[in-house]
Design a protein around this motif. Sequence first.
Motif, short mmCIF file in Angstrom:
data_model
loop_
_atom_site.label_atom_id
_atom_site.label_comp_id
_atom_site.label_asym_id
_atom_site.label_seq_id
_atom_site.Cartn_x
_atom_site.Cartn_y
_atom_site.Cartn_z
N THR A 1 -2.66 7.59 -3.16
CA THR A 1 -1.79 6.60 -2.52
C THR A 1 -0.34 7.08 -2.54
O THR A 1 0.38 6.93 -1.54
N ILE B 1 -13.58 -0.63 -8.15
CA ILE B 1 -13.05 -0.79 -6.78
C ILE B 1 -11.89 -1.78 -6.78
O ILE B 1 -10.86 -1.57 -6.13
N TRP B 2 -12.05 -2.88 -7.53
CA TRP B 2 -10.97 -3.87 -7.60
C TRP B 2 -9.71 -3.26 -8.21
O TRP B 2 -8.61 -3.45 -7.69
N SER C 1 -8.09 -0.83 -5.90
CA SER C 1 -7.44 -1.52 -4.77
C SER C 1 -6.11 -2.13 -5.20
O SER C 1 -5.11 -2.02 -4.48
N THR D 1 -3.64 0.58 -5.68
CA THR D 1 -3.23 1.11 -4.37
C THR D 1 -2.16 0.20 -3.76
O THR D 1 -1.11 0.67 -3.30
N ARG E 1 -6.92 6.16 2.25
CA ARG E 1 -6.64 4.97 1.43
C ARG E 1 -6.98 3.69 2.19
O ARG E 1 -7.52 2.76 1.62
N LEU F 1 -9.68 0.70 1.32
CA LEU F 1 -9.37 -0.73 1.24
C LEU F 1 -10.24 -1.54 2.21
O LEU F 1 -10.80 -2.58 1.85
N ASP G 1 -14.57 -0.06 1.31
CA ASP G 1 -15.13 -0.25 -0.03
C ASP G 1 -14.74 -1.58 -0.66
O ASP G 1 -15.51 -2.19 -1.39
N TRP G 2 -13.51 -2.02 -0.40
CA TRP G 2 -13.03 -3.24 -1.05
C TRP G 2 -13.31 -4.48 -0.18
O TRP G 2 -13.97 -5.41 -0.61
#
Lengths: 272, 205, 232
Positions: B111, C18-19, C22, C25, C219, C223, C226-227
Amino acid sequence: MSIWEKAKTLDRRIIFLFMFLGVGLPLLAKIGLPVSVTDDVRNVYNYIEKLEPGDIVLVSYDHDTGTLPEMIPMSDAILRHLFKKDIRVVGMALRAEGNGIGRQNIRRTSAEFDKTEGTDYVFLGFRPEITAAILGLGTSFEKVFPKDDRGIPVGELPLMNEVSNYNDVKLVISVTDDDTPVYWVNYANARFKVKVVAGLTAVMATTFFPFIDSGQMVGMVAGLKGAAEYEKLIKTPGRAARGMDAQSIAHLVMIGFIIIGNVAFIMRRRGK
Amino acid sequence: MRRTFPILVCFSFGMTMLVQFFVPSKLSTDAYNEITNWVQIIYAFALIVGVVGLLKYHFSRVSRRERGWFYNLVTVASLIVMSLLGFIGGRGDGGSFMWVFNNMMAPMQATVFSLLAFFVASAAYRGFLARNLEAFLLLFSAVMIMFGIASVGNAIPPFSDIANWILINPSMTARRGIFIGVGLGTIAVSLRVILGVERTYLGKE
Amino acid sequence: MNSGLICVSLFTADGAGIWIASILTLAIYSFLYKDNPIYRFSESLLIGISVGFLLVTTFDTTLLPKAFEPVGKGLSVMFGIGGFGSIISFIWLLIPVALGLLMFARFVPKYAWMSRVALALYIGFGAGASIPANMQSYILRQIDATIRPFLHIDSFWSLINAIVILAGLISTLFYFFFSKEQKGAFGKITRLGTFYLMIFFGATFGYTVMARISLLIGRLTFLLKDWLGLIS
């Protein structure tokens, strides 16, 4: 203040928003723009295609996690091609992070083809100091990597019993986000004549055209575009192919901003 | 002694590496093998020295409660926790060390790098202006690559052909010029280092 | 997973991963609005984790099998078998480890000079290895590749391209190497060199844009797919 003067002081967050939409919207709405294959990628594919089942290829993960979204689709595509042809893979890393990435990448991709660690592929681990590691492999893999990444002595790995130095390796593929392939060319190719291919982040692509032109490198796969080309060649569309729509539109947004910036610049100059 | 001995070490190992390239023999190959092995070990220690130096810097900022010390504390704490996860739990797939690697380190790093997509767009809008012929060539080349290599222009032959021609001809030869310059410069500096003329790596007395 | 918004479970190792990925990110993307404590926290966390990863990996994959285990083995052989030979091999194994440990001397000002020995070995090695490599790879092969096309001219365009490449190489080298006032015929050659360099930098910029956008795509795909499960 004229519109052209205002354009000069445009809030950068507006540009950010357009870039975000330029990438995000094409991901949601699949367009399917065509991808054409360049010679550099085709050369890599053709070279691997000509290898015999059982041949050994060294894949070195010479990149960090920062460029993963670019590098993983590329590594996946190349490894799928190698494993599909029953070519055996020796993995290693010249970056600490490449160690974590490479090990998981090889294990995940090899599992798709029911390959066995130790026989069909190995992952040797990480070595610091690029020059020393590359030069060392020229005379003895075992001296540089006495054990694999799991801590098993390489003498106990059937595949490694067939690899003593570069003479036993048909190709070196350096997957990297910096100039590590320069070291592979300078030290492994120049001295030991092993063939070298680079899987690169696009940032580094222009660095390697002289090496391809001089025949010091077989070819290169550069960036997500290169990965999409490789996916097309092996007829297995993946993440790279999917991302190319967004890549194309984002480039158009970028070019649009450059044109607007220049028109505003010219109009301001005329106004003075 | 403090300066002469390191210079002698540098000379001996530099000359050994140089000579063994031109005079391959059993002895020189054995020396080459040992030296490459030693260098890898020394470099690995140097990485650890770097980690210790970083810890020392952050610790001193925390202990002096300098401005932003909380962030230094976060760095130190996360470094220690990550190290403990690795040393105690191991580096195996499925362990907590790799879980942090996959779900925290990799996404954050990627990121941070992707932030540049936004800033590069903003910088190009403001700074990529055709002020003169040189700037125009820079602009033209960049736009042709963006459009002709990885955008819709890739499917339109004149654009893709121009982009490819730029890459394998003028751009390639300029890079080749830089390579030759770097090569000559490196050789000159390397000779100065081996012969002890260049000593800045030794630092001050 | 792909049927609606936010359908990844928080209560599995993968889902929690994943959470967290995210949230981190988004925390880093918050910098796009302006610098803020959440971004700085994530940045500091990232540095710590990265260095921790480097430490463990370097120790576990390099120092342990290449330095400490051989020394330990050498020590036990020396005490087990004994004899002059085993002492010599033990000392031989100990040299790189001792040199590596000397690097830590830089933290003690009085003995900091001792770290120079290891550094000198490393610098000497690099310098000695790089001379033939650079000569061969950067100079001879590159000059060869520039001249060779003139021996295989098969069309008008191949001649033009060969001339473009040769002219570019000469003018770029003139630009770099001759530190005299750039005027007259000499100035024209160096100006041509700058044109070539600008084209190279432009092409590199184009590719850089490509690379950074690819990372953004990665990215956002994470998001959205996957999220949030918005992409199949």
